[in-house]
Design a protein around this motif. Structure first.
Motif, PDB file in Angstrom:
ATOM      1  N   GLU B 197       1.219  -1.173  -0.162  1.00 55.36           N
ATOM      2  CA  GLU B 197      -0.200  -0.317   0.299  1.00 55.36           C
ATOM      3  C   GLU B 197       0.867   1.107  -0.377  1.00 55.36           C
ATOM      4  N   SER B 244      -6.524  -1.384  -5.952  1.00 49.90           N
ATOM      5  CA  SER B 244      -8.184  -0.210  -5.455  1.00 49.90           C
ATOM      6  C   SER B 244      -7.259   1.258  -5.246  1.00 49.90           C
ATOM      7  N   GLU B 246      -8.112   4.961  -3.532  1.00 51.43           N
ATOM      8  CA  GLU B 246      -8.687   6.482  -3.205  1.00 51.43           C
ATOM      9  C   GLU B 246      -8.193   7.269  -2.173  1.00 51.43           C
ATOM     10  N   THR B 249     -11.924  14.070  -0.059  1.00 52.43           N
ATOM     11  CA  THR B 249     -12.742  13.589   0.983  1.00 52.43           C
ATOM     12  C   THR B 249     -14.327  13.606   0.155  1.00 52.43           C
ATOM     13  N   SER B 259      -4.196  10.540   0.287  1.00 48.83           N
ATOM     14  CA  SER B 259      -4.458   9.370  -0.898  1.00 48.83           C
ATOM     15  C   SER B 259      -3.701   7.096  -0.789  1.00 48.83           C
TER      16      SER B 259
END
Lengths: 324, 394
Positions: B197, B244, B246, B249, B259
């Motif tokens: 990650e 994935s 992200e 907000t 992020s």
């Protein structure tokens, strides 16, 4: 029997009966036949699971139940096919005792089950339980198998919110707390000790079941309790905590209909028992209201709590059972 | 050691009879499936599901039913001779939070609900196996170790199975990992893999008045662009997967400060996995320096490539059993339980039990009918291992 004594002696937790082997031994020692009845009306989503679990755990692995029967009110979905696919005995209520005609209501299915099923004890379980588990059956059979005085065992559902031993409120659903418990407290105080008098899960000895009348609609559970209490007293009734029950939540308007039916049944019982006299002719129309563009409209429901007589009075049943 | 009087033919010729008998244990398996599947078990929160397994093991009067520090459920079905031990394992954890509705629905031909195939069915098979063998009148010579392995998925990184294999003193001759879906799955080798990650954080002292594209999403985008420029060889087979992402907000008025990017490097070569990882590490350092954002890189799990050969008797026998049962093998390398066996040099394979669809979806669905074939395949394999048919003489 005081309420506290009854609560202490006749209230159980399902875990007390989780040794199913012991229950089977007790059943065999007493030579009993045990039946499970699931009344249905359009329950295709949950019925398969109920049958699979009960059949596997309480027939195949442990021979506790002798039959699992679905008594259907004429479902228009696949309820009967699903039930049959997983090995239940499936009956259409209208095809049982056809000479007695057809009435619509869950109580009708419960009543006809007495004729159709062979058990000395019948366990009734609703078909809409999402978190089904064998405890729903063995928890109700346990008190009957271990105590000959007990005739009628009712389920209630409690899940401790914490593990502390402090005092916490406990009780039933909205109709129970707003209508049934106040009514019981007024007229049958001992019955108010039943934590969930309206729960649809109970186990009853045939010798008692065949002697009590069956309202076919909402009032069946309440009338059973009043009748059993009047016939045999609180010693014959017990209740078992089955922990949590997950099911469809009902709208307040639907609970209104339920309360209307129950009230009719209780009033008529009180009338026949002489507790109240000169009851006027009851109106069977429930009125609820809705608005359409700020215009109030009445919605009327005709809810007539019809009643089936005790099964023992039915000639076909007497013949089947060999009664003279 | 191969046992005299046994060969694979003598095992597979009984399969039609087994399939018919297995249909009669249908409700016991489905009942276990429902009861286990309705207990939520996200990774690291498998305790209730494990307790259910232990209760069932005790009820089946298995030996040594117990749990361990890694939260596994383990029990032993003793063999007639008990000289050797076969380990059958299913991971107990699922992808779903305990907050979602875990109700399963049973239809005549299917079962629907979150995690039903991955891997509640695998766990139910482990739980039902003692009953199945009893119904088929099969007693293995070897002990059968039944293991519900916890903390397998994602950040669990196979902790349960690794713990068990590292700490048990029972010698294991072969391992079988059971997955609910797909029937035909045959994994006998593991590819090298690193899961990681990248987290990009905009520091508090950031110059918010500067113009141009700003915020953590832009930075993570630059990281992605640079990763995509890493040359990927055709041999050894290698891939980089962005699993994935992200960031932000969800509001227009806010500059994103945080992020995440989750990725996976897979390769037949362990060296290649590490080489690419090194490149990614360099990229994050470079981008962090140029953009002034904090970028962290964390590894969540690692797998070393390895496994048994395609021609290993274990693989060969599974393929023969599948052929006999008309199961089309789907041979694929695995990143799951297999690699824990590989680390311990235990020959092992992963099998699927039935057909399913919408895996990783709350409406996951599995078919009931193929389960009988899937179980027959498993029973035949256990017999083949037990009768010494899967020993590599080399």
């Amino acid at each position: 029997m005081t309420i506290n004594k009854w609560l202490k002696e006749n209230t159980f937790h399902h875990s007390r009966f989780q040794n199913i082997n012991d229950l089977v031994k007790e059943k065999e020692k007493q030579g009993l036949n045990l039946s499970l009845c699931i009344p249905t009306l359009n329950e295709e989503k949950t019925i398969g699971k109920e049958i699979v679990i009960f059949k596997s755990e309480l027939m195949t692995k442990y021979p506790l139940l002798d039959e699992i029967a679905v008594i259907d009110s004429g479902s228009t979905d696949n309820t009967r096919d699903v039930a049959e696919a997983f090995g239940a005995d499936v009956y259409l209520a209208k095809e049982i005792l056809p000479e007695m005609g057809e009435k619509k209501g869950k109580g009708e299915n419960l009543w006809k089950a007495i004729y159709q099923l062979k058990g000395d004890i019948i366990v009734y379980i609703d078909a809409d339980i999402k978190n089904i588990h064998p405890r729903f059956v063995y928890g109700l059979l346990g008190p009957l198998l271990y105590n000959q005085k007990i005739q009628y065992v009712k389920a209630f559902y409690e899940r401790p919110l914490t593990t502390s031993h402090g005092v916490r409120p406990s009780g039933g659903g909205r109709v129970t707390e707003i209508l049934v418990r106040p009514l019981f407290s007024l007229f049958f105080p001992e019955l108010s000790a039943l934590i969930q008098p309206l729960s649809g899960e109970y186990a009853v000895r045939r010798t008692l079941l065949e002697k009590i009348p069956f309202p076919i609609g909402y009032g069946v559970e309440t009338s059973h309790l009043i009748d059993v209490y009047k016939m045999l007293g609180m010693e014959a009734i017990a209740q078992t905590d089955l922990d949590q029950r997950v099911h469809r939540n009902q709208q307040t308007r639907d609970l209104g209909k339920m309360a209307f039916g129950i009230l009719q049944t209780v009033l008529s019982r009180m009338n026949s028992l002489g507790i109240i006299s000169e009851l006027p002719i009851l109106n069977h129309t429930l009125r609820q209201f809705q608005t359409d563009d700020n215009v109030f409209e009445t919605v009327e429901y005709n809810i007539l709590e019809e009643e089936r007589p005790p099964m023992i009075e039915i000639p076909a049943y007497r013949k089947k059972m060999g009664y003279k | 050691m191969k046992k005299t009087g046994w060969n694979l033919e003598s095992i597979v010729e009984k399969l039609p009879e087994y399939i018919e008998k297995l249909k009669t244990v249908n409700e016991v398996l489905l009942s276990n499936l429902v009861m286990v599947g309705e207990i939520p078990a996200p990774t690291f929160k498998e305790a209730k599901r494990v307790q259910f397994m232990l209760d069932r093991f005790t009820e089946a009067e298995l030996q040594n039913s117990s749990t361990d520090e890694a939260g596994n459920a383990v029990a032993i079905l003793p063999g007639k001779e008990g000289k050797e031990n076969i380990l059958i394992v299913a991971h107990t954890d699922t992808l779903y939070s305990e907050k979602i509705d875990h109700t399963l629905t049973i239809q005549p031909n299917s079962v629907i609900g979150p995690g039903v195939g991955d891997n509640s069915l695998g766990v139910a098979v482990i739980l039902t196996l003692p009953f199945i063998l009893e119904q088929l009148n099969i007693t293995l010579d070897s002990n059968l170790i039944l293991l519900g392995a916890s903390r397998s998925l994602g950040r669990g990184d196979l902790e349960g199975l690794r713990f068990f294999l590292s700490n048990t003193d029972i010698p294991i001759i072969a391992g079988v990992s059971v997955e609910g879906v797909q029937l035909g799955r045959l994994s006998y080798s593991s590819i090298g893999m690193i899961r990681g990650e990248i987290v990009c954080t905009v520091p508090e002292e950031y110059d918010w008045s500067r113009f141009g594209s700003v915020g953590s999403i832009v930075t993570i985008n630059e990281v992605i662009n640079q990763i995509l420029e890493i040359p990927i060889p055709k041999r050894p087979k290698t891939t980089i997967v962005f699993n994935s992402i992200e960031g932000g907000t969800g509001k227009f008025s806010k500059i994103p400060k945080l992020s995440f990017l989750r990725f996976e490097i897979r390769s037949e070569s362990d060296d290649m996995v590490h080489e690419i990882y090194q490149r990614i590490e360099d990229i994050t350092t470079d981008v962090s320096y140029r953009y002034g954002d904090d970028i962290s890189l964390t590894i969540y799990s690692k797998r070393r490539p390895g496994g048994i050969e395609f021609s290993h008797p274990l693989t060969k026998n599974v393929r023969s059993i599948m052929k006999y049962l008309n199961i089309k093998p789907r041979i694929s390398p695995s990143t799951s339980e297999l690699s824990a066996f590989i680390d311990q040099k235990i020959p092992a394979i992963t099998l699927g039990i039935t057909k399913g669809d919408r895996v990783d979806d709350e409406k996951e669905i599995i078919e009931i009918e193929p389960i009988y074939t899937g179980l027959a395949q498993l029973v035949a394999l256990l017999l083949a291992i037990d009768r010494g048919q899967c020993v590599d003489d080399k």
